[in-house]
Design an enzyme around this catalytic site. Sequence first.
Site, mmCIF file in Angstrom:
data_model
loop_
_atom_site.group_PDB
_atom_site.id
_atom_site.type_symbol
_atom_site.label_atom_id
_atom_site.label_comp_id
_atom_site.label_asym_id
_atom_site.label_seq_id
_atom_site.Cartn_x
_atom_site.Cartn_y
_atom_site.Cartn_z
ATOM 1 N N HIS A 17 0.853 -1.175 0.000
ATOM 2 C CA HIS A 17 0.000 0.000 0.000
ATOM 3 C C HIS A 17 0.892 1.229 0.000
ATOM 4 C CE1 HIS A 17 -3.634 -2.225 0.481
ATOM 5 N NE2 HIS A 17 -3.416 -2.622 1.731
ATOM 6 N N CYS B 295 -0.385 2.573 -4.288
ATOM 7 C CA CYS B 295 -1.119 3.821 -4.513
ATOM 8 C C CYS B 295 -0.241 4.998 -4.133
ATOM 9 C CB CYS B 295 -2.391 3.844 -3.668
ATOM 10 S SG CYS B 295 -3.698 2.784 -4.309
#
Length: 473
Positions: A299, A342
């Site tokens: 992430h 991301c």
Amino acid sequence: MENDISLKFHQQLFLISENLVTEDVAALKFLCTDLLHLSKLEGVKSAADIFKLLMAQEYLNAEDTFILAELLYRIKCHSLLEKLGYTKEKVQERLSEKGRISPYRQMLYELSENITSVMLKEITFLLRDHLPKRCMILSALDLLTLLEKQSLLTKDNVKILEDVFMTISPDLLETIDLYKKGKDNKAANFTQVFPEVNLELRGEFSNVENESKTMKSYKMDGPHRGFCLIINNVNFNSSQRKGSCKDAEQLERVFTWLGLDVRTYTDLTSREIINLMETWQRVPDHKDRNCFICCILSHGKSGAIYGTDEKLVSIRVLTSHFTAKQCPQLAAKPKLFFIQACQGDKIQCPVYVVADGPTPDLSSMQERVFLSESIPEEADFLLGMATVDGYVSFRHMEEGSWYIQALCSKLKLLVPRGEDILSILTEVNEDVARRDSPSGTKKQMPQPAYTLRRKFIFPIPMAPPPSEQYQCF
């Protein structure tokens, strides 16, 4: 009104000072040597101290901040320019008219940026008869300053540097030659004669094909290609990155096929990721390798990735472990980083396409980090990001992420054709840009950044590309 302007100005200076580290302050001190008294500079402890000295000498005020903009530009802190209302391009346009840092000082600073710790020891040894017996030289800037204090180095006499670099690093003689040519031509703009090593940021490498015809290639014919690290963070406290094992397995197969020694690490905390970088930074076997590659699957947020403890690690911190100064064994060798994560929370995910980032927290939006700030501003780095800053990247829960699957697919297709890495990444951009989420409304665009000086071309493997038949556990 004047009080408001003064307050805003000092707030700008405070914010800039807070974002400059010790090495940046040392660079600013060095670049200001011709503008401020040396005795004053020796007492400097922070960037704010330098700003006060510049204001005292009327170089810097609320109405004219260009000297500070130029200094930030010279030390390549381009993201801080916006706090002064400047951009990199605006500074470049005004340098010939308002620039105050001399060509001589620029040249010395550029040389210092290319002197590794190993080179510094070698130079100090060569100059041992010219230097004080018990002097402490911790950096290239310290050495240059000492040579100037002893009048062994001046704007009109750089012979001592020419003699040293002829032995230690002949390629740096070009920097000195460019300075001397600019000095001989009084009308010449040094910034034009000796341009900054620009960090190229491109969504598509439109000029790669023409440029590559005349560019040299990195040496890739050694007995050992290099190490490839894969950090695959799957299990978080609040989520699981399903499909990431497919990415990791595919990366391992492809880079093994390309001749790299692949090491895979799963579910690392933020501290463990940093420790891993520190460990690999010190690996002596890099000296026998042609390159270094690191792939991180996790992430992320703007300019950073998450450890499994859900704490952020700056991408800049990770890549900085492998600069020429920090890892001399990889000096002048290509270092490639591929990040599947991301970089923001724009665009929500559909059912079978999940975003590689935590659930958005709109109450705590973080300040954006420019991609150019995520990799060292020295040569020989490439950073391949799955998405542009501020946006999510997509990962299919069974098939893996759009970016990594496209990267592996294009490497298998185009390496056997002799394509260089920038051309391959252009094809990856095209592949990912054509993909849609199941709803047909979600898109993604990768963003590469690089300071490569040569073409990076993988030698064509003897074996056929690896099969795409995988099991994901």
